[in-house]
Scaffold this active site. Sequence first.
Site, PDB file in Angstrom:
ATOM      1  N   HIS A  41       0.919  -1.049   0.008  1.00 20.64           N
ATOM      2  CA  HIS A  41      -0.106   0.170  -0.201  1.00 20.64           C
ATOM      3  C   HIS A  41       0.759   1.231   0.066  1.00 20.64           C
ATOM      4  CE1 HIS A  41      -3.562  -2.559   1.405  1.00 20.64           C
ATOM      5  NE2 HIS A  41      -2.516  -3.268   1.683  1.00 20.64           N
ATOM      6  N   PHE A  42       1.088   1.924  -1.474  1.00 23.98           N
ATOM      7  CA  PHE A  42       2.109   3.037  -1.336  1.00 23.98           C
ATOM      8  C   PHE A  42       1.376   4.408  -1.367  1.00 23.98           C
ATOM      9  CE2 PHE A  42       5.779   0.357  -3.216  1.00 23.98           C
ATOM     10  CZ  PHE A  42       5.902  -0.305  -2.103  1.00 23.98           C
ATOM     11  N   ARG A  43       0.157   4.485  -0.854  1.00 22.23           N
ATOM     12  CA  ARG A  43      -0.754   5.407  -0.575  1.00 22.23           C
ATOM     13  C   ARG A  43      -0.855   6.636  -1.370  1.00 22.23           C
ATOM     14  NH1 ARG A  43      -2.613   2.476   3.274  1.00 22.23           N
ATOM     15  NH2 ARG A  43      -1.365   2.132   5.027  1.00 22.23           N
TER      16      ARG A  43
ATOM     17  N   ASN B  71      -6.742   0.957  -2.287  1.00 23.14           N
ATOM     18  CA  ASN B  71      -7.188   1.689  -1.143  1.00 23.14           C
ATOM     19  C   ASN B  71      -6.464   3.249  -1.146  1.00 23.14           C
ATOM     20  OD1 ASN B  71      -5.271   0.214  -0.154  1.00 23.14           O
ATOM     21  ND2 ASN B  71      -5.843   0.424   1.875  1.00 23.14           N
TER      22      ASN B  71
ATOM     23  N   HIS C  63      -8.523  -9.945   0.580  1.00 18.82           N
ATOM     24  CA  HIS C  63      -8.375  -9.782   1.992  1.00 18.82           C
ATOM     25  C   HIS C  63      -9.437 -10.519   2.649  1.00 18.82           C
ATOM     26  CE1 HIS C  63      -7.104  -6.907   5.516  1.00 18.82           C
ATOM     27  NE2 HIS C  63      -7.828  -7.785   6.119  1.00 18.82           N
TER      28      HIS C  63
ATOM     29  N   HIS D  93      -2.149 -12.307   2.305  1.00 20.12           N
ATOM     30  CA  HIS D  93      -1.604 -12.504   3.870  1.00 20.12           C
ATOM     31  C   HIS D  93      -2.272 -13.376   4.693  1.00 20.12           C
ATOM     32  CE1 HIS D  93      -5.071  -9.457   4.173  1.00 20.12           C
ATOM     33  NE2 HIS D  93      -4.375  -8.398   3.963  1.00 20.12           N
TER      34      HIS D  93
ATOM     35  N   ASP E  37       2.570  -6.748   2.443  1.00 16.15           N
ATOM     36  CA  ASP E  37       1.440  -5.697   2.920  1.00 16.15           C
ATOM     37  C   ASP E  37       2.021  -4.513   3.528  1.00 16.15           C
ATOM     38  OD1 ASP E  37      -1.159  -4.887   3.392  1.00 16.15           O
ATOM     39  OD2 ASP E  37      -1.402  -6.102   5.196  1.00 16.15           O
TER      40      ASP E  37
ATOM     41  N   HIS F  47       1.883   3.983   8.491  1.00 15.61           N
ATOM     42  CA  HIS F  47       0.939   5.176   8.958  1.00 15.61           C
ATOM     43  C   HIS F  47       2.086   5.676   9.668  1.00 15.61           C
ATOM     44  CE1 HIS F  47      -2.860   3.254   7.941  1.00 15.61           C
ATOM     45  NE2 HIS F  47      -2.252   2.044   8.221  1.00 15.61           N
TER      46      HIS F  47
HETATM   47  O1  DOR Z   1      -3.138  -3.587   8.214  1.00 14.16           O
HETATM   48  C1  DOR Z   1      -3.525  -3.261   7.194  1.00 14.16           C
HETATM   49  N1  DOR Z   1      -3.324  -1.967   6.814  1.00 14.16           N
HETATM   50  N2  DOR Z   1      -3.995  -4.304   6.372  1.00 14.16           N
HETATM   51  C2  DOR Z   1      -4.669  -3.959   5.090  1.00 14.16           C
HETATM   52  O2  DOR Z   1      -5.073  -4.810   4.539  1.00 14.16           O
HETATM   53  C3  DOR Z   1      -4.704  -2.532   4.842  1.00 14.16           C
HETATM   54  C4  DOR Z   1      -3.699  -1.617   5.205  1.00 14.16           C
HETATM   55  C5  DOR Z   1      -3.571  -0.422   5.141  1.00 14.16           C
HETATM   56  O3  DOR Z   1      -3.968   0.177   3.993  1.00 14.16           O
HETATM   57  O4  DOR Z   1      -3.559   0.211   5.767  1.00 14.16           O
END
Ligand code: DOR
Length: 439
Positions: free
Chosen positions: A66-68, A98, A180, A234, A305, A309
């Site tokens: 997840h590279f945001r 996402n 997921h 995962h 994964d 944050h």
């Molecule tokens: O812990 C997680 N964070 N699992 C996920 O599947 C999504 C991810 C996120 O995008 O922060």
Amino acid sequence: MTSPQSLLIRGARIILPNGEFLLGDVLTRDRHIVEVAPTIADNTATTEIDAAGLTLLPGVIDPQVHFREPGLEHKEDLFTASCACAKGGVTSFLEMPNTRPLTTNQAALDDKLQRAAQKCLVNYGFFIGATGDNTPDLLAAHPTPGIKIFMGSMHGQLLVDQEAILESIFAQGQRLIAVHAEDQARINQRRQQFAGIQDPAIHSQIQDNQAALLATQLALKLSKKYQRRLHILHMSTGDEAELLRQDKPSWVTAEVTPQHLVLNTSAYERIGTLAQMNPPLRSPQDNEVLWQALRDGVIDFIATDHAPHTLEEKAQPYPNSPSGMPGVETSLAVMLTAAMEGKCSVAQVVNWMSQAVAVAYGIPNKGAIAPGYDADLVLVDLNTYRPVLREELLTKCHWSPFEGWNLTGWAVTTIVGGQIVYDKGKLNTEVRGQALSFV
Ligand code: DOR
């Protein structure tokens, strides 16, 4: 941008596609490997690398990150994430939908591809996210490794937790569906049951093994009904691994993260909410069953994964602390350290982190060191141990669940498309990866 060059890597311990090692040389030209041999007599190479004492592996392909970018760049962006990849020996990644906006149509996918072409030091591919009402987008999206469905632990549009809607997605089209797998109804019910508890360790009880098992069972049922290519992201529990051991159709694959192998619920005591992720960390017994399933081929490969944050976000009390931890910078070293400890072989790590991923996603010419393959390579040092230090991390979130761990197998030199992108602590930020294709 730097132009492709010719590289001669001399005297490396090279892992071959059959899992054996060759002490020898590798010659690359214009993005590809052209020769692998005990000695290569060539004095035309633009760059020569003395790899004595080092082990040459195919670059890691991380199939879940997840590279945001776009929309959440305060946590990470494609440039910082790809720098972290280069440092970690990750030469290709598959990224999740996402972001903001969500990657749920061709326009959003094209936007990510364009951003990546400008900013990414390594190769890239992007999943298309299912919303429950975007089936035409899911069928048409190109290029993409597949459809991502969040069956649980997601809010808003990307949550698809109704069986009838899931079934309509499984029933239409053929492309890979990656799930997921957590059961949202059970999570909701248990959230109420455990409401008010701020100890983050409760996270593993709220989103418990049964929540994961229920969703994996449902995904398997639908996949079998339509013989639909299914990938379980995962996988976190021994229960799911045992289910797959009994009943795994040939068109189903599964992955596990390094953290679900080497961390467990004891981590909450040490690092609090930094250990919080979805699906959650499990028990030491789950660690062992997952390891065995991986060694036995019940689980096919590894993904990080990587879900960064900020420390500020993580400092909020549970349940306001977000779930997720970074991983691309440490995954190869964590797995190679496990290999050195006897958990598995180096050849198995290479299979799980490169070859098997390329095969499962149909990524041509990647995941092995052989003439004709892309020159995505990593030279690692299996003789030196170094700790994970926060100040050395390149991920924008600047923390790791493995801080203080003494690891070996760190990338010394990372090569993407025949270009040195990382060498002994230094990045070449001029290098750009390419869009991956999926056949
Ligand atoms: O812990 C997680 N964070 N699992 C996920 O599947 C999504 C991810 C996120 O995008 O922060």
